[in-house]
Design an enzyme around this catalytic site. Structure first.
Site, PDB file in Angstrom:
ATOM      1  N   LEU A   1       0.857  -1.191   0.000  1.00 20.27           N
ATOM      2  CA  LEU A   1       0.000   0.000   0.000  1.00 20.27           C
ATOM      3  C   LEU A   1       0.891   1.238   0.000  1.00 20.27           C
ATOM      4  O   LEU A   1       1.703   1.432   0.910  1.00 20.27           O
ATOM      5  CB  LEU A   1      -0.888   0.010   1.252  1.00 20.27           C
ATOM      6  CG  LEU A   1      -1.765   1.256   1.437  1.00 20.27           C
ATOM      7  CD1 LEU A   1      -2.859   1.325   0.371  1.00 20.27           C
ATOM      8  CD2 LEU A   1      -2.377   1.284   2.837  1.00 20.27           C
ATOM      9  N   HIS A   2       0.754   2.052  -1.043  1.00 13.05           N
ATOM     10  CA  HIS A   2       1.479   3.329  -1.074  1.00 13.05           C
ATOM     11  C   HIS A   2       0.727   4.329  -0.200  1.00 13.05           C
ATOM     12  O   HIS A   2      -0.481   4.505  -0.349  1.00 13.05           O
ATOM     13  CB  HIS A   2       1.545   3.879  -2.504  1.00 13.05           C
ATOM     14  CG  HIS A   2       2.514   3.158  -3.384  1.00 13.05           C
ATOM     15  ND1 HIS A   2       3.827   3.521  -3.488  1.00 13.05           N
ATOM     16  CD2 HIS A   2       2.365   2.087  -4.186  1.00 13.05           C
ATOM     17  CE1 HIS A   2       4.455   2.707  -4.326  1.00 13.05           C
ATOM     18  NE2 HIS A   2       3.587   1.818  -4.775  1.00 13.05           N
TER      19      HIS A   2
END
Ligand SMILES: [Zn+2]
Ligand SMILES: [Zn+2]
Length: 143
Positions: free
Chosen positions: A106-107
């Site tokens: 997850l950025h």
């Protein structure tokens, strides 16, 4: 049990804390660390400790839904701690073939993008949306 490919996966190694990468957060299911090539004022990655290849491999299940929700909560907490006065935030996953590493990550971005053109990597609309916002992902896998 990790297969050969997974043992060589760089994010699996980070998740097992067998690299010098500084972990910002760690629990039984996930770890968080700074992106090695940041695209924004603050840019963190949150990954599951067990190997899931991409957002396409997430199932519509309580387990995967709770996992992504937990990843998002931890990302939000880290950014509100480290970048409390950012103009805005973005959370999401690259959709294959736009993902860099084949281990779900997850950025978590506290904007502005630095440099500005980096924004192009995190576009969610248009003919080739390569980035899926976490909320949209959650809506898709909600059991
Ligand atoms: Zn992995
Ligand atoms: Zn990515």
């Amino acid at each position: 049990m990790a297969g050969l490919g997974e043992r060589q996966c760089v994010f699996c190694q980070i998740a097992q804390a067998s690299t010098p990468t500084t972990l910002l957060y760690r629990d039984d299911s996930i770890v968080a660390f700074p992106d090695i090539d940041p695209s924004a004022f603050r840019h963190y990655l949150v990954i599951p400790r067990h190997h899931i290849s991409t957002v396409k491999n997430l199932k519509q299940s309580t387990e995967d839904y709770e996992l992504v929700k937990h990843m998002l909560n931890v990302g939000k907490n880290l950014l509100s701690r480290d970048a409390p006065s950012s103009q805005s935030y973005r959370f999401g996953f690259h959709v294959p073939p736009f993902n860099s590493v084949d281990h779900l990550h997850l950025h978590c971005l506290a904007l502005p993008f630095v440099p500005r053109w980096r924004e192009i990597k995190y576009v969610t609309l248009g003919p080739l949306p390569g980035f899926m916002e976490a909320q949209r992902c959650l809506a898709r896998i909600k059991p």
